[in-house]
Design a protein around this motif. Structure first.
Motif, mmCIF file in Angstrom:
data_model
loop_
_atom_site.group_PDB
_atom_site.id
_atom_site.type_symbol
_atom_site.label_atom_id
_atom_site.label_comp_id
_atom_site.label_asym_id
_atom_site.label_seq_id
_atom_site.Cartn_x
_atom_site.Cartn_y
_atom_site.Cartn_z
ATOM 1 N N HIS A 235 -60.017 36.891 9.144
ATOM 2 C CA HIS A 235 -59.592 37.936 8.208
ATOM 3 C C HIS A 235 -59.940 39.203 8.966
ATOM 4 O O HIS A 235 -61.104 39.576 9.068
ATOM 5 C CB HIS A 235 -60.370 37.826 6.893
ATOM 6 N N GLN A 236 -58.933 39.814 9.540
ATOM 7 C CA GLN A 236 -59.185 40.837 10.540
ATOM 8 C C GLN A 236 -59.876 42.068 9.984
ATOM 9 O O GLN A 236 -59.980 42.270 8.785
ATOM 10 C CB GLN A 236 -57.917 41.168 11.290
ATOM 11 N N ARG A 237 -60.351 42.872 10.929
ATOM 12 C CA ARG A 237 -61.193 44.026 10.586
ATOM 13 C C ARG A 237 -60.478 44.995 9.645
ATOM 14 O O ARG A 237 -61.078 45.567 8.738
ATOM 15 C CB ARG A 237 -61.590 44.745 11.886
ATOM 16 N N ASP A 238 -59.195 45.165 9.863
ATOM 17 C CA ASP A 238 -58.465 46.139 9.043
ATOM 18 C C ASP A 238 -57.018 45.671 8.875
ATOM 19 O O ASP A 238 -56.266 45.611 9.841
ATOM 20 C CB ASP A 238 -58.519 47.511 9.726
ATOM 21 N N THR A 250 -55.206 44.119 14.884
ATOM 22 C CA THR A 250 -54.467 42.949 15.367
ATOM 23 C C THR A 250 -54.716 42.759 16.865
ATOM 24 O O THR A 250 -54.943 41.641 17.340
ATOM 25 C CB THR A 250 -52.960 43.136 15.075
ATOM 26 N N LYS A 251 -54.716 43.884 17.587
ATOM 27 C CA LYS A 251 -54.991 43.813 19.028
ATOM 28 C C LYS A 251 -56.421 43.338 19.288
ATOM 29 O O LYS A 251 -56.672 42.589 20.239
ATOM 30 C CB LYS A 251 -54.765 45.185 19.675
ATOM 31 N N ILE A 256 -60.181 39.244 21.336
ATOM 32 C CA ILE A 256 -61.317 38.324 21.154
ATOM 33 C C ILE A 256 -60.925 36.925 21.632
ATOM 34 O O ILE A 256 -61.675 36.280 22.372
ATOM 35 C CB ILE A 256 -61.783 38.316 19.678
ATOM 36 N N GLY A 257 -59.751 36.477 21.250
ATOM 37 C CA GLY A 257 -59.291 35.158 21.679
ATOM 38 C C GLY A 257 -59.109 35.075 23.185
ATOM 39 O O GLY A 257 -59.458 34.083 23.817
ATOM 40 N N ARG A 258 -58.569 36.156 23.769
ATOM 41 C CA ARG A 258 -58.338 36.173 25.215
ATOM 42 C C ARG A 258 -59.678 36.139 25.967
ATOM 43 O O ARG A 258 -59.879 35.342 26.877
ATOM 44 C CB ARG A 258 -57.550 37.431 25.602
ATOM 45 N N GLU A 288 -45.910 38.454 19.131
ATOM 46 C CA GLU A 288 -44.897 37.827 20.002
ATOM 47 C C GLU A 288 -45.199 38.120 21.475
ATOM 48 O O GLU A 288 -45.044 37.250 22.331
ATOM 49 C CB GLU A 288 -43.490 38.336 19.647
ATOM 50 N N ALA A 289 -45.618 39.353 21.754
ATOM 51 C CA ALA A 289 -45.927 39.708 23.146
ATOM 52 C C ALA A 289 -47.097 38.868 23.662
ATOM 53 O O ALA A 289 -47.076 38.380 24.793
ATOM 54 C CB ALA A 289 -46.246 41.195 23.249
ATOM 55 N N ALA A 290 -48.101 38.689 22.821
ATOM 56 C CA ALA A 290 -49.249 37.869 23.223
ATOM 57 C C ALA A 290 -48.818 36.425 23.452
ATOM 58 O O ALA A 290 -49.214 35.787 24.439
ATOM 59 C CB ALA A 290 -50.340 37.942 22.157
#
Ligand SMILES: [Zn+2]
Length: 543
Positions: A235-238, A250-251, A256-258, A288-290
């Protein structure tokens, strides 16, 4: 598995004097049927991944599916045959984001059936989401899995290690970074959770005290999950414009995953509030870019235009809750701090769409079922003062349904092939009782946003495959018999925002691990769910 040559009854049937007749006369392929406990016969079968249904049978033996295909070729004769003519037959629904703690923690056998989800046709839920950890904020997963084994539970359960529970256990509610030693302790708890069968690490960086953690701290803990084959669920930060904004947030999750080396899964992906409504295309472009660059990024989504939260989480600035509820109440007493809090609350209220967009849902309180603007005018005070009064009076009583999403964003996200259905189900919001029929009735039947096959795929196989659930989410021989049979004419949400706790109707039959959980539209009382423990990468857990 299909019958092998050695067991093939057809071979047995043609040996002997009937052989000639068998060749000359049209005979069923299997003159002597194989036995199975149950055959669900004549329904429209959506196997979870194919775009078109087939009309036919699903045969079940023990906890497994043994046959899926046409009725004429079905070699299995069930001890019982359930007619599914005119019904939809699909894999049981999988809900990857639930707040079902009260059911998981209950000692009551009826409550442990988890009826709000079961009656929707759900057969597997994920828990420990938003970083909250296990019931009671526990970091331990073995207790959860043991209770499912010993006391039973209606549905299968997979669980996350919760970042917030881990952080709380070591440094409490404070708004500070952990010391090196504390960080090492936190990492050890995440590692233990993974070795007990966690799917990965969940976070709720929007919520205090998790919001106090910087990106690097999260990466450090996420690595413990990554090396053991876990996913990062957030549940992302914002999701709005509260702090860093939904784009940067989202970035951050993808980063974090990368950095940790693991798949990223966004919980209840959305663009929340007037400042960011209409931004779904931008969020999709980032994801999509990721994905195009090789990152494994997915999301789940609930099919409702309102989220559920508390007035505190929705309106209070995070600095005002540093140190927990007592510290917060103390700040309310200080005029200088209170005036600063009110100014920020006013802006958060605007962000959420104003006082009319917040519906108070906690039961049995004077403000139950009313909008915040209505309560404020009744009390003859401002909406911010009304919100403060409610927050001060009761921690649980401040739960709200918050109308803050644009339909165009909901629909665009729903069409993405990496977005799956989730409920985020919790008390006070109809999503706990009616998410799956809501998606079916509104977005398949009424609005034609997605097809029936896409609804089923995004609620079953897509989820099982994303999270690598062993032999779940598909109707296939050899897979676990989690099966839903629902009536396309009757499967509808009964719950709505004003009546959020109505059980769904229209599921005729539900099998959990081959056992009848719903029979003839009624719960049988059988609790056949299992703990779905993730198996950590070999060699990463000792003992
Ligand atoms: Zn959440």
């Amino acid at each position: 598995m299909p019958p092998s040559g050695a067991l093939n009854p057809y071979t047995l049937a043609i040996s002997g004097s009937l052989a000639a007749a068998a060749i000359l006369m049209p005979q069923p392929l299997y003159a002597q049927a194989l036995r199975s406990e149950l055959v669900i016969s004549g329904g429209s079968i959506y196997d979870g991944s194919s775009l078109q249904p087939i009309v036919g049978d699903v045969a079940i033996s023990g906890d497994k599916i043994v046959y899926v295909g046409g009725t004429a070729k079905n070699p299995y004769k069930g001890k019982r045959v359930i007619s599914a003519k005119g019904m939809i037959v699909a894999p049981g629904f999988i809900d990857p984001h639930t707040h079902a703690d009260e059911f998981l923690a209950s000692k009551d056998s009826r409550s442990r059936l988890n009826l709000p989800w079961m009656m929707q046709g759900v057969t597997t839920i994920f828990t420990g989401v938003d970083g909250h950890g296990q019931p009671g904020g526990k970091t331990d997963l073995s207790g959860l899995f043991k209770s499912i084994e010993q006391q039973g539970f209606g549905l299968n359960v997979a669980a996350y290690a919760g970042f917030g529970a881990v952080r709380h256990a070591i440094i409490g509610d404070s708004a500070r970074a952990p010391t090196e030693q504390e960080l090492a302790q936190m990492r050890a708890i995440v590692a233990k959770g993974m070795c007990e069968g966690a799917l990965g690490l969940s976070t709720g960086l929007f919520y205090a005290p998790q919001s106090f953690a910087k990106t690097g701290e999260v990466i450090s803990l996420a690595r413990e999950a990554a090396v053991r084959g876990g996913v990062y669920d957030t549940h992302q930060r914002d999701e709005s414009s509260y702090t860093i904004g939904v784009v940067n947030s989202t970035k951050e999750a993808i980063e974090i995953g990368r950095a940790a080396g693991m798949p990223v899964h966004f919980a209840h992906l959305k663009a929340l509030g007037v400042d960011v409504q209409g931004m779904a295309p931008e969020l999709i472009a980032i994801i999509e870019a990721a994905r195009a660059s090789g990152a494994d990024v997915t999301a789940d989504q609930y099919p409702w235009e309102a989220s559920g939260s508390g007035l505190d989480a929705a309106l209070l600035p995070r600095w005002s809750v540093d140190g927990g509820r007592q510290a917060m109440l103390k700040r309310f007493e200080d005029p200088a701090q209170l005036s600063k809090i009110k100014t920020e609350m006013q802006d958060n209220l605007r962000r959420r769409g104003g006082a009319h967009s917040l519906l108070l849902t906690a039961p049995r309180l004077p403000w139950s079922g009313k909008r915040l603007d209505e309560i404020a005018s009744q009390w003859k005070i401002t909406p911010v003062d009304a919100a403060l009064r409610i927050i001060k009076t009761s921690e649980q009583g401040s739960s709200v349904v918050s109308f803050n999403m644009a339909e165009s964003d909901i629909k665009l996200l729903m069409r993405q092939p990496w977005v799956m259905t989730s409920s985020d189900g919790s008390r006070g919001h109809p999503r706990m009782f009616a998410t799956f029929p809501q998606k079916y009735a509104k977005y398949v039947l009424k609005e034609h946003t997605i097809s029936l096959a896409e609804f089923i795929n995004s609620s079953t196989a897509r989820t099982a495959d994303t999270f690598k659930l062993d032999r779940r989410g598909h109707l296939k021989a050899g897979y676990f018999a989690d099966v839903v049979v629902f009536d396309p004419a009757r499967y509808r949400p009964k719950a709505d925002y004003l009546h959020p706790e109505e059980l769904t109707q229209g599921v005729q039959t539900l099998l959990v691990n081959g056992a009848l959980a719903i029979d003839g539209g009624k719960a049988t009382g059988v609790a056949a769910g299992r703990g779905l423990k993730h198996v950590p990468t070999a060699g990463t857990c000792s003992g």
